[in-house]
Design a protein around this motif. Structure first.
Motif, mmCIF file in Angstrom:
data_model
loop_
_atom_site.group_PDB
_atom_site.id
_atom_site.type_symbol
_atom_site.label_atom_id
_atom_site.label_comp_id
_atom_site.label_asym_id
_atom_site.label_seq_id
_atom_site.Cartn_x
_atom_site.Cartn_y
_atom_site.Cartn_z
ATOM 1 N N VAL A 75 0.837 -1.199 0.000
ATOM 2 C CA VAL A 75 0.000 0.000 0.000
ATOM 3 C C VAL A 75 0.873 1.251 0.000
ATOM 4 N N ALA A 76 1.915 1.270 0.830
ATOM 5 C CA ALA A 76 2.819 2.417 0.863
ATOM 6 C C ALA A 76 3.500 2.612 -0.487
ATOM 7 N N ASN A 77 3.893 1.527 -1.121
ATOM 8 C CA ASN A 77 4.515 1.618 -2.442
ATOM 9 C C ASN A 77 3.548 2.218 -3.453
ATOM 10 N N SER A 78 2.292 1.816 -3.370
ATOM 11 C CA SER A 78 1.288 2.356 -4.279
ATOM 12 C C SER A 78 1.047 3.839 -4.017
ATOM 13 N N LEU A 79 1.060 4.235 -2.749
ATOM 14 C CA LEU A 79 0.870 5.650 -2.419
ATOM 15 C C LEU A 79 1.996 6.503 -2.989
ATOM 16 N N ILE A 80 3.232 6.015 -2.873
ATOM 17 C CA ILE A 80 4.368 6.755 -3.431
ATOM 18 C C ILE A 80 4.226 6.873 -4.941
ATOM 19 N N ALA A 81 3.795 5.780 -5.571
ATOM 20 C CA ALA A 81 3.610 5.801 -7.023
ATOM 21 C C ALA A 81 2.528 6.790 -7.440
ATOM 22 N N ALA A 89 4.139 8.383 3.279
ATOM 23 C CA ALA A 89 3.863 6.970 2.997
ATOM 24 C C ALA A 89 4.542 6.068 4.017
ATOM 25 N N PHE A 90 5.750 6.428 4.442
ATOM 26 C CA PHE A 90 6.459 5.610 5.423
ATOM 27 C C PHE A 90 5.822 5.729 6.805
ATOM 28 N N ARG A 141 17.511 10.179 1.606
ATOM 29 C CA ARG A 141 18.086 10.471 0.296
ATOM 30 C C ARG A 141 17.370 9.656 -0.776
ATOM 31 N N ALA A 142 17.162 10.296 -1.905
ATOM 32 C CA ALA A 142 16.424 9.639 -2.985
ATOM 33 C C ALA A 142 17.138 8.392 -3.484
ATOM 34 N N GLU A 143 18.481 8.403 -3.449
ATOM 35 C CA GLU A 143 19.214 7.249 -3.983
ATOM 36 C C GLU A 143 19.079 6.013 -3.106
ATOM 37 N N TRP A 144 18.627 6.180 -1.860
ATOM 38 C CA TRP A 144 18.392 5.017 -1.006
ATOM 39 C C TRP A 144 17.108 4.294 -1.385
ATOM 40 N N LEU A 145 16.225 5.000 -2.058
ATOM 41 C CA LEU A 145 14.892 4.473 -2.332
ATOM 42 C C LEU A 145 14.824 3.991 -3.769
ATOM 43 N N ARG A 146 14.601 2.702 -3.918
ATOM 44 C CA ARG A 146 14.485 2.111 -5.245
ATOM 45 C C ARG A 146 13.177 1.340 -5.335
ATOM 46 N N PRO A 147 12.048 2.046 -5.377
ATOM 47 C CA PRO A 147 10.769 1.323 -5.433
ATOM 48 C C PRO A 147 10.623 0.561 -6.733
ATOM 49 N N ASP A 252 10.395 -6.466 11.530
ATOM 50 C CA ASP A 252 10.640 -7.888 11.752
ATOM 51 C C ASP A 252 11.251 -8.472 10.482
ATOM 52 N N LEU A 253 11.660 -9.719 10.558
ATOM 53 C CA LEU A 253 12.419 -10.290 9.449
ATOM 54 C C LEU A 253 11.626 -10.318 8.151
ATOM 55 N N LYS A 254 10.361 -10.682 8.239
ATOM 56 C CA LYS A 254 9.588 -10.737 6.997
ATOM 57 C C LYS A 254 9.321 -9.338 6.455
ATOM 58 N N LEU A 255 9.152 -8.353 7.355
ATOM 59 C CA LEU A 255 8.931 -6.986 6.904
ATOM 60 C C LEU A 255 10.192 -6.409 6.271
ATOM 61 N N ILE A 256 11.352 -6.690 6.870
ATOM 62 C CA ILE A 256 12.608 -6.236 6.278
ATOM 63 C C ILE A 256 12.773 -6.829 4.880
ATOM 64 N N ALA A 257 12.443 -8.115 4.750
ATOM 65 C CA ALA A 257 12.539 -8.751 3.436
ATOM 66 C C ALA A 257 11.561 -8.126 2.447
ATOM 67 N N LEU A 258 10.348 -7.839 2.901
ATOM 68 C CA LEU A 258 9.362 -7.203 2.028
ATOM 69 C C LEU A 258 9.809 -5.802 1.617
ATOM 70 N N GLN A 259 10.359 -5.048 2.564
ATOM 71 C CA GLN A 259 10.837 -3.706 2.246
ATOM 72 C C GLN A 259 12.001 -3.753 1.269
ATOM 73 N N ALA A 260 12.910 -4.700 1.477
ATOM 74 C CA ALA A 260 14.054 -4.822 0.578
ATOM 75 C C ALA A 260 13.598 -5.153 -0.839
ATOM 76 N N GLY A 261 12.616 -6.025 -0.948
ATOM 77 C CA GLY A 261 12.125 -6.389 -2.267
ATOM 78 C C GLY A 261 11.317 -5.293 -2.926
ATOM 79 N N THR A 262 10.698 -4.432 -2.124
ATOM 80 C CA THR A 262 9.831 -3.391 -2.671
ATOM 81 C C THR A 262 10.568 -2.077 -2.897
ATOM 82 N N PHE A 263 11.365 -1.655 -1.916
ATOM 83 C CA PHE A 263 12.017 -0.346 -1.981
ATOM 84 C C PHE A 263 13.525 -0.417 -2.195
#
Length: 291
Positions: A75-81, A89-90, A141-147, A252-263
């Protein structure tokens, strides 16, 4: 022949995945609906134009999503988009799984006769979400974010339902894989760490807070269930159990993994580390005052 440890690992892994899957479905469906049906101008009207004010408003808006952390990432990824400032969004991403009515009701049920615990969880979680949003405005920083980019918004002449289906399928399949990775990591910790280690930390107030915060990260309990886990840890102080409930839905571990895959991994590492520190401090301050 399968060993008891392997059976336990498989059980925990499946439990975390099955527990989170309905809320991941909810989140990706909501993400697809936002992308296909909600005009971009809606967000500019609802949120204040100044990002510093949009952050707390978005944080409080997290109360309307009855889902866990798995739902908030897409949902946060969609809001940024759709043009929402990443800081807002964060703030929504962090607050939605922590202060929604389902979670607060579960907390009240898990801690009967202790309304202060519910209030402390609400205030500490909302405070953490707002502070992290403001920190992103200040230091992000924008370069940290790779949605992960995909088509955003309705195309004139196209079918909204087709766009909803395509967005939902993309987000669910993408996030689902990282959910499984996080569940496997949580299961490994559950099997590898003996219960005696838990008891060794309960005697020290500060160590117990830090330990339960770390435990929340690796156990990856869904936010709708973590209050019952916290209530069962009766050997720890109320502040430590509050930290468990504030940190868990945000890091948590699954959230970190989800964030890494999304952002992107660079974002996930920095954001998760900072969120953990802010959440522990917020829990300690508010818990110390109310509990």
């Amino acid at each position: 022949m399968e060993t008891p440890a392997m059976q336990a690992w498989r059980t925990v892994c499946l439990a975390v995945t099955v527990q989170a899957l309905p809320f991941l479905l909810l989140g990706t469906a909501l993400s697809g609906a936002i992308n296909a049906f909600v005009p971009a101008r809606v967000f500019s009207r609802v949120l204040p134009r100044r990002p510093v004010l949009a952050v707390p408003v978005a944080g409080m808006a997290g109360a309307v999503l009855p889902g866990c952390e798995c739902a908030s990432v897409p949902v946060a990824n969609s809001l940024i988009a759709r043009g929402v400032t990443p800081a807002a969004a964060f703030a929504f991403l962090l607050s939605a799984p922590a202060i929604n009515p389902v979670v607060l009701t579960a907390t009240a049920v898990a801690f009967p006769g202790h309304p202060a615990m519910v209030a402390a969880r609400l205030l500490a979680s909302l405070g953490t979400a707002a502070v992290m949003g403001w920190l992103w405005l200040w230091l992000g920083r924008a370069e940290w974010l790779r949605p992960k980019l995909r088509h955003s918004g309705h195309q004139v002449g196209g079918s909204r339902w087709r766009e909803f289906r395509a967005g939902f399928q993309h987000d669910f399949l993408h996030a689902g894989g990282f959910l499984v990775v996080g569940a496997m990591a949580a299961a490994t910790f559950n099997v590898a760490v003996p219960r005696s280690v838990l008891e060794a930390f309960s005697g020290s107030p500060w160590l117990s807070v830090a330990f339960l915060a770390a435990l929340a990260i690796v156990l990856a309990v869904c936010s709708e269930a973590d209050a019952f886990v916290a209530a069962s840890l009766s050997g720890f102080s109320p502040v430590a159990r509050l930290a468990f409930m504030v940190v868990g839905p945000m890091v948590d571990l699954k959230l970190i993994a989800l964030q890494a895959g999304t952002f992107g991994r660079a974002f996930a590492v920095r954001f998760s580390a900072a969120t953990t520190v802010v959440a522990v401090l917020s829990s300690s301050l508010i818990g110390g005052a109310l509990l």
